[in-house]
Design a protein around this motif. Structure first.
Motif, PDB file in Angstrom:
ATOM      1  N   MET A  46     -14.169  10.308  -7.054  1.00 31.22           N
ATOM      2  CA  MET A  46     -12.714  10.367  -7.237  1.00 31.22           C
ATOM      3  C   MET A  46     -12.168   8.976  -7.535  1.00 31.22           C
ATOM      4  O   MET A  46     -12.219   8.085  -6.701  1.00 31.22           O
ATOM      5  CB  MET A  46     -12.104  10.900  -5.952  1.00 31.22           C
ATOM      6  N   LYS A  59      -8.983   8.122  -8.539  1.00 30.44           N
ATOM      7  CA  LYS A  59      -7.590   7.778  -8.266  1.00 30.44           C
ATOM      8  C   LYS A  59      -7.235   8.034  -6.811  1.00 30.44           C
ATOM      9  O   LYS A  59      -7.662   9.010  -6.215  1.00 30.44           O
ATOM     10  CB  LYS A  59      -6.673   8.562  -9.196  1.00 30.44           C
ATOM     11  N   TYR A  60      -6.445   7.139  -6.276  1.00 31.10           N
ATOM     12  CA  TYR A  60      -6.071   7.266  -4.876  1.00 31.10           C
ATOM     13  C   TYR A  60      -4.594   7.572  -4.721  1.00 31.10           C
ATOM     14  O   TYR A  60      -3.930   7.082  -3.849  1.00 31.10           O
ATOM     15  CB  TYR A  60      -6.472   6.015  -4.099  1.00 31.10           C
ATOM     16  N   TYR A  61      -4.076   8.383  -5.623  1.00 36.41           N
ATOM     17  CA  TYR A  61      -2.706   8.860  -5.444  1.00 36.41           C
ATOM     18  C   TYR A  61      -2.636  10.264  -6.004  1.00 36.41           C
ATOM     19  O   TYR A  61      -3.506  10.687  -6.768  1.00 36.41           O
ATOM     20  CB  TYR A  61      -1.715   7.945  -6.168  1.00 36.41           C
ATOM     21  N   LEU A  62      -1.605  10.992  -5.577  1.00 33.55           N
ATOM     22  CA  LEU A  62      -1.404  12.334  -6.087  1.00 33.55           C
ATOM     23  C   LEU A  62      -0.345  12.280  -7.175  1.00 33.55           C
ATOM     24  O   LEU A  62       0.556  11.461  -7.106  1.00 33.55           O
ATOM     25  CB  LEU A  62      -0.905  13.248  -4.969  1.00 33.55           C
ATOM     26  N   TYR A 122       3.020  13.944  -9.035  1.00 33.30           N
ATOM     27  CA  TYR A 122       4.214  14.435  -8.336  1.00 33.30           C
ATOM     28  C   TYR A 122       4.125  15.922  -8.003  1.00 33.30           C
ATOM     29  O   TYR A 122       4.593  16.354  -6.968  1.00 33.30           O
ATOM     30  CB  TYR A 122       5.480  14.105  -9.140  1.00 33.30           C
ATOM     31  N   GLU A 169       1.966  16.346  -4.988  1.00 29.65           N
ATOM     32  CA  GLU A 169       2.643  15.863  -3.786  1.00 29.65           C
ATOM     33  C   GLU A 169       3.731  16.847  -3.339  1.00 29.65           C
ATOM     34  O   GLU A 169       3.886  17.115  -2.141  1.00 29.65           O
ATOM     35  CB  GLU A 169       3.235  14.465  -4.035  1.00 29.65           C
ATOM     36  N   LEU A 170       4.463  17.407  -4.297  1.00 29.69           N
ATOM     37  CA  LEU A 170       5.468  18.416  -3.945  1.00 29.69           C
ATOM     38  C   LEU A 170       4.800  19.644  -3.328  1.00 29.69           C
ATOM     39  O   LEU A 170       5.273  20.197  -2.337  1.00 29.69           O
ATOM     40  CB  LEU A 170       6.250  18.848  -5.200  1.00 29.69           C
ATOM     41  N   GLU A 171       3.692  20.044  -3.923  1.00 35.34           N
ATOM     42  CA  GLU A 171       2.972  21.209  -3.413  1.00 35.34           C
ATOM     43  C   GLU A 171       2.495  20.971  -1.971  1.00 35.34           C
ATOM     44  O   GLU A 171       2.653  21.823  -1.104  1.00 35.34           O
ATOM     45  CB  GLU A 171       1.773  21.511  -4.325  1.00 35.34           C
ATOM     46  N   ALA A 172       1.926  19.783  -1.750  1.00 37.83           N
ATOM     47  CA  ALA A 172       1.414  19.455  -0.415  1.00 37.83           C
ATOM     48  C   ALA A 172       2.539  19.481   0.619  1.00 37.83           C
ATOM     49  O   ALA A 172       2.370  19.980   1.735  1.00 37.83           O
ATOM     50  CB  ALA A 172       0.745  18.083  -0.429  1.00 37.83           C
ATOM     51  N   GLU A 173       3.715  18.946   0.228  1.00 38.46           N
ATOM     52  CA  GLU A 173       4.857  18.932   1.136  1.00 38.46           C
ATOM     53  C   GLU A 173       5.306  20.366   1.459  1.00 38.46           C
ATOM     54  O   GLU A 173       5.550  20.708   2.619  1.00 38.46           O
ATOM     55  CB  GLU A 173       6.006  18.150   0.489  1.00 38.46           C
ATOM     56  N   ILE A 221       3.586  23.187   1.287  1.00 41.09           N
ATOM     57  CA  ILE A 221       2.581  23.882   2.090  1.00 41.09           C
ATOM     58  C   ILE A 221       2.692  23.436   3.551  1.00 41.09           C
ATOM     59  O   ILE A 221       2.661  24.253   4.479  1.00 41.09           O
ATOM     60  CB  ILE A 221       1.167  23.621   1.523  1.00 41.09           C
ATOM     61  N   TYR A 222       2.876  22.139   3.741  1.00 44.96           N
ATOM     62  CA  TYR A 222       3.063  21.612   5.093  1.00 44.96           C
ATOM     63  C   TYR A 222       4.258  22.292   5.777  1.00 44.96           C
ATOM     64  O   TYR A 222       4.186  22.703   6.942  1.00 44.96           O
ATOM     65  CB  TYR A 222       3.270  20.095   5.028  1.00 44.96           C
TER      66      TYR A 222
END
Lengths: 417, 301
Positions: B1, B3-6, B8, B11-15, B17-18
Motif C-alpha cells: 500500500m 498511500k497513507y491517506y484516504l 474523500y 473518508e466520508l464512508e468510514a465516518e 459507517i462509524y
C-alpha cells in the motif's frame, strides 16, 4: 506532493464585525459554490436591507433568530469542493458567550482561520480564539489580516500586525502559523491574487487551503482500535464468524499482527481485516473495518485492540484540560458518564487544579467554580480503567466528554494531559 | 500500500459507517427512515456495509403519504425483499382516517406537513428511540446546524438553539423515557458526493432519477408530474416531456427538470454544472424562507 481529492476540515473564528461571514461568503462565491436560487434569495434580502450590491455575509445565515438578530448562534457546517480538495467549514460564532461552539468546531479541524481586523489588530477575542485553537491542538493556523482595503493595503501595517500576533502566540503551542493579508469584501487574496498588494509574496487563501500538507495531521504511529460492536451472524457460512467493528483511530493494522486487548490483557493475532465483502491486508486511520482474531477470546464494546508492543495507558484517574459547556455551573457532587472512544464509564471530578483566565492566559488558583465557557485543569476519577494517550499525541484517544447523568446533557469536553 | 491517506469518499464512508455502528450500540430500537430517495438508499447501503455479514439490523420505515410515485413503492418493496429486513409503513392516510390530522385544501394542498404527526405517532407506538435519516447539512440552511445525534423532546420537537455540543466523534445518545433521537450519518455529504458514491458502488436507484418521458404540467417554475392527486387549473396544460427528478418526495410536490441524462455519468456531469439547489424544485420548501426550520422544529425529518 499535493494529494488530490482529500477531505480538509477547517474552522473559522472571528467576531461579528471582523468579516468572518463575509470571508466565507466570498470563498463560496468566488469558488462558484453558490447556487443561483440561493444568490437570488440573498440579492433580494440584501436590497430589502438597503445593502448596495450583495451582502456576502448572508450566505452563512441559518436559523430564523440569526437572520433577525444578524448574529450567528450555533456552529454551521458549509461545504465546497475544488478540483483539489473537498472542504468542510465549521463556521463558529465569535461572541464571548459562544466559546463552547468554537471548541466544538475546532475539535475536528485540520486548520483554523483566525480573522484580525487590520484597523484594530490583535484584540482580546483574537487571543481567545488562538488559545482555543492551540488547546484543541489544531495542526495549522492561518491568520487572515482582513479589511486591508480600509488601511490602504499598507504593507507596514500588515507587518506590524503579524509581529503583534507572533509575539502573543509564542506563548502557545502551535505547529504551523501562516499570515495572509486579505480583503474579504473585495476579494483580494481570497480566491484570486490581489493586484493591490504586490508586496505580498505568498499564496492567496484558497490556494493555501488546497495545497497545505495534512498527511502528518493524523497519528500514523500508535495503532489504536476501540471496539464498537461485536458481529455474530450465527448462520450459514458465517456460523463461526465473530467480527469486532471499529474505526482505526490512529496508526496501522496488518493481517497477522500480534495484538493485545485492553484492559483484559488477552493477546491474539489478527486473522482478517474485513471491509464489507473485501478482506484487506492492511488498514489505516480513519478506516472503519471489522477485525477477526485467531483466538476465541472475550472482547466487547469499550475494549481497545492495540499492537502488543505499543500500548496506551490504562488508568482510573486522568488529568485533563476541561472546557465547561453546560448551562449550569459544575456541582462537584455530580456523577458523570465519561465518554472516551467507545468506552463509557461513571466518573466524578475530584479536584479543580487551576483555572485559566482566557484573556490573559494566566493560571488562577483556588477558584473552585466552573461555569459555561470556563477552562480549567481538573483531576477526574473513573470507575473502571480507560485506555488513554495524551491529547497532544493523539486527538482521538486523548479526548473525553462528560455527560450529566441527570440531565443527559453534554456538559464538558476534556483534553487529556 | 503506497498511500497513507484516504480519498474523500472513503473518508466520508468510514465516518458514516462509524456513526451507524454507534447508533446500533447506543439505542435499543432504531429504524432507518426510508423514502425511496437517493439519500436514504445510500444510508441503507452504508448500513449494509457497516454490519456485514450480519443483515442490516434496522427495519426500514416509510412515511407513506399515499401520494407516491408508483416507481418508488416498487423500488422500496424490491429492496426490502433483497435485504430481508422488516418494513414499517407509517401511513398518513390512516392518520387522516383517525382524525389525527386534517387534509389541506386548495390547489397547492400537500400532505407534506401532515407527515410529522404520522411519523411521531408511529415512533411512539413502536417505541422507536432513534430514527436514522438521510438529511445532509448542505441541503438547506437550517440543516446546516443539525447535529449527527440530534435530540428530540417528548413532543418530538427540535430545539435548534439549545442543542448538545458535539465534539470529535463522541456522540451522546442519552435520553429520558419518551424522548427520542434522530441520527444523520451522511450529514457531511453533498449532493455530488452522493452521486459519485452511487456510481462507485454501482447502487441501484429508482428509474425516476434518469431522464424519461412523462406527462407533466408547468407549475411554480418546475415540471410537476401528472397524477390522479393533482388538481388542474384552467389554463394549465398537461404535456409530455423528457424529465428527470433531482429529489424524490410526494408526487404532488416534486418538480422535475427537463433533462437528457439517462445514465449516471451524465447525471454527475449535470449535477456538477447545475446552477440551482436540488430543493429548488420542491414546493414544500418554497412556502416561506424558514419553511424547513419551522417543520423541523415540530419533528419533521
Amino acid at each position: 506532493m499535493i494529494e488530490t481529492n482529500q477531505l480538509f476540515r477547517f474552522t473559522t473564528a472571528g467576531s461579528v464585525d471582523d468579516g468572518k461571514s463575509t470571508l466565507i461568503g466570498r470563498l463560496l462565491y468566488d469558488s462558484k459554490s453558490i447556487f443561483e436560487d440561493q444568490l437570488q434569495a440573498i440579492e433580494k434580502t440584501s436590497s430589502n436591507k438597503g445593502f448596495n450590491g450583495i451582502d456576502l455575509a448572508l450566505f452563512t445565515d441559518g436559523l430564523k433568530d440569526e437572520r433577525e438578530q444578524g448574529i450567528t448562534i450555533d456552529v454551521a457546517y458549509r461545504y465546497f469542493t475544488t478540483p483539489k480538495r473537498k472542504f468542510i467549514i465549521a463556521d463558529t460564532p465569535g461572541h464571548i458567550q459562544y466559546t463552547r461552539n468554537m471548541v466544538t468546531g475546532a475539535s475536528t479541524a485540520n486548520a483554523a482561520l483566525i480573522l484580525v481586523d487590520a484597523r484594530h489588530g490583535v484584540v482580546e477575542q483574537t487571543k481567545r480564539h488562538s488559545f482555543i485553537a492551540s488547546l484543541l491542538n489544531i495542526p495549522h493556523i492561518i491568520v487572515c489580516i482582513n479589511k486591508m482595503d480600509l488601511v490602504d493595503f499598507d504593507e507596514k501595517i500588515y507587518d506590524e500586525l503579524c509581529n503583534q500576533f507572533k509575539e502573543f502566540s509564542s506563548k502557545l503551542l502551535v505547529q504551523d502559523i501562516r499570515f495572509i493579508p486579505i480583503s474579504a469584501l473585495l476579494g483580494d487574496n481570497v480566491v484570486n491574487r490581489s493586484e493591490k498588494m504586490n508586496w505580498y509574496q505568498g499564496a492567496p487563501l484558497l490556494h493555501t487551503l488546497e495545497t497545505m500538507y495534512i498527511g502528518s495531521d493524523t497519528n500514523r504511529v500508535d495503532a489504536r482500535f476501540p471496539v464498537q460492536n461485536v458481529l455474530r451472524p450465527q448462520r450459514g457460512e458465517f456460523m463461526e464468524y465473530r467480527g469486532y467493528t471499529g474505526k482505526i483511530e490512529s496508526g496501522v493494522f496488518r493481517k497477522g499482527d500480534e495484538i493485545l486487548v485492553m484492559p483484559s490483557g488477552l493477546t491474539s493475532k489478527i486473522k482478517s481485516i474485513d471491509m464489507f465483502e473485501e478482506a484487506l491486508d492492511i488498514a489505516i486511520a480513519p478506516m472503519s473495518v471489522a477485525l477477526t482474531l485467531e483466538d476465541d477470546i472475550d472482547v466487547g464494546r469499550g475494549d481497545m485492540i492495540v499492537r502488543s508492543n505499543n500500548k496506551p495507558e490504562a488508568v482510573k484517574e486522568i488529568v485533563v484540560m476541561l472546557c465547561w459547556l453546560g448551562n449550569t455551573p459544575l456541582n462537584l457532587k455530580t456523577r458523570f458518564n465519561l465518554q472516551h472512544t467507545s468506552n463509557k464509564q461513571l466518573a466524578v471530578i475530584k479536584e479543580i487544579i487551576y483555572k485559566i483566565d482566557i484573556n490573559t492566559l494566566e493560571r488562577v488558583e483556588g477558584d473552585q467554580e466552573l461555569k459555561m465557557n470556563d477552562i480549567a485543569k481538573v483531576k477526574i476519577s473513573v470507575a473502571r480503567p480507560i485506555m488513554v494517550d495524551t491529547y497532544r499525541k493523539n486527538r482521538n484517544t486523548g479526548s473525553i466528554i462528560l455527560v450529566d447523568t441527570n440531565s443527559n446533557e453534554t456538559v464538558a469536553a476534556g483534553m487529556i494531559t | 500500500m503506497g498511500k497513507y491517506y484516504l480519498n474523500y469518499l472513503d473518508e466520508l464512508e468510514a465516518e458514516s459507517i462509524y456513526i451507524l455502528r454507534e447508533v446500533w450500540a447506543q439505542f435499543k430500537n432504531p429504524v432507518i427512515l426510508f423514502s425511496g430517495g437517493k439519500d436514504s438508499i445510500v444510508v441503507t447501503r452504508l448500513a449494509q456495509k457497516a454490519f456485514y455479514p450480519l443483515k442490516v439490523p434496522f427495519p426500514l420505515m416509510h412515511v407513506d403519504t399515499g401520494h407516491n410515485f408508483p416507481e418508488t413503492i416498487a423500488f422500496r418493496d424490491k429492496l426490502v425483499k433483497k435485504l430481508n429486513t422488516q418494513l414499517i409503513v407509517a401511513s398518513v392516510q390512516e392518520s387522516i382516517n383517525q382524525g389525527r390530522v386534517l387534509e389541506e385544501k386548495g390547489k397547492n394542498a400537500t400532505r407534506n406537513s401532515l407527515q410529522i404527526t404520522t411519523l411521531l405517532d408511529v415512533l411512539e407506538e413502536k417505541r422507536i428511540d432513534c430514527a436514522i435519516g438521510g438529511g445532509r447539512r448542505d441541503e438547506e440552511k437550517s440543516r446546516a446546524k443539525e447535529r449527527i445525534f440530534s435530540h428530540r423532546d417528548i413532543f418530538g420537537q427540535w430545539d435548534p438553539k439549545n442543542q448538545r455540543p458535539e465534539l470529535w466523534h463522541l456522540y451522546n445518545g442519552a435520553y429520558q423515557e419518551g424522548e427520542h433521537f434522530r441520527s444523520f450519518p451522511i450529514s457531511n455529504w453533498t449532493e455530488l458526493d452522493i452521486w459519485n458514491y452511487i456510481k462507485r458502488e454501482k447502487i441501484e436507484i429508482p428509474s425516476l432519477y434518469y431522464a424519461h418521458k412523462r406527462e407533466v404540467l408547468w407549475r411554480n417554475n418546475s415540471w410537476i408530474p401528472f397524477s390522479k392527486f393533482l388538481k388542474i387549473d384552467n389554463g394549465e396544460k398537461v404535456v409530455s416531456k423528457k424529465v428527470r427528478f433531482r429529489t424524490l418526495g410526494d408526487i404532488t410536490i416534486t418538480g422535475g427538470i427537463e433533462s437528457e441524462c439517462d445514465d449516471i455519468n451524465k447525471i454527475i456531469q449535470e449535477v456538477a454544472a447545475m446552477r440551482n439547489t436540488e430543493r429548488g424544485n420542491r414546493s414544500d420548501d418554497k412556502r416561506s424562507e424558514t419553511a424547513m426550520e419551522d417543520r423541523k422544529k415540530q419533528g419533521y425529518f
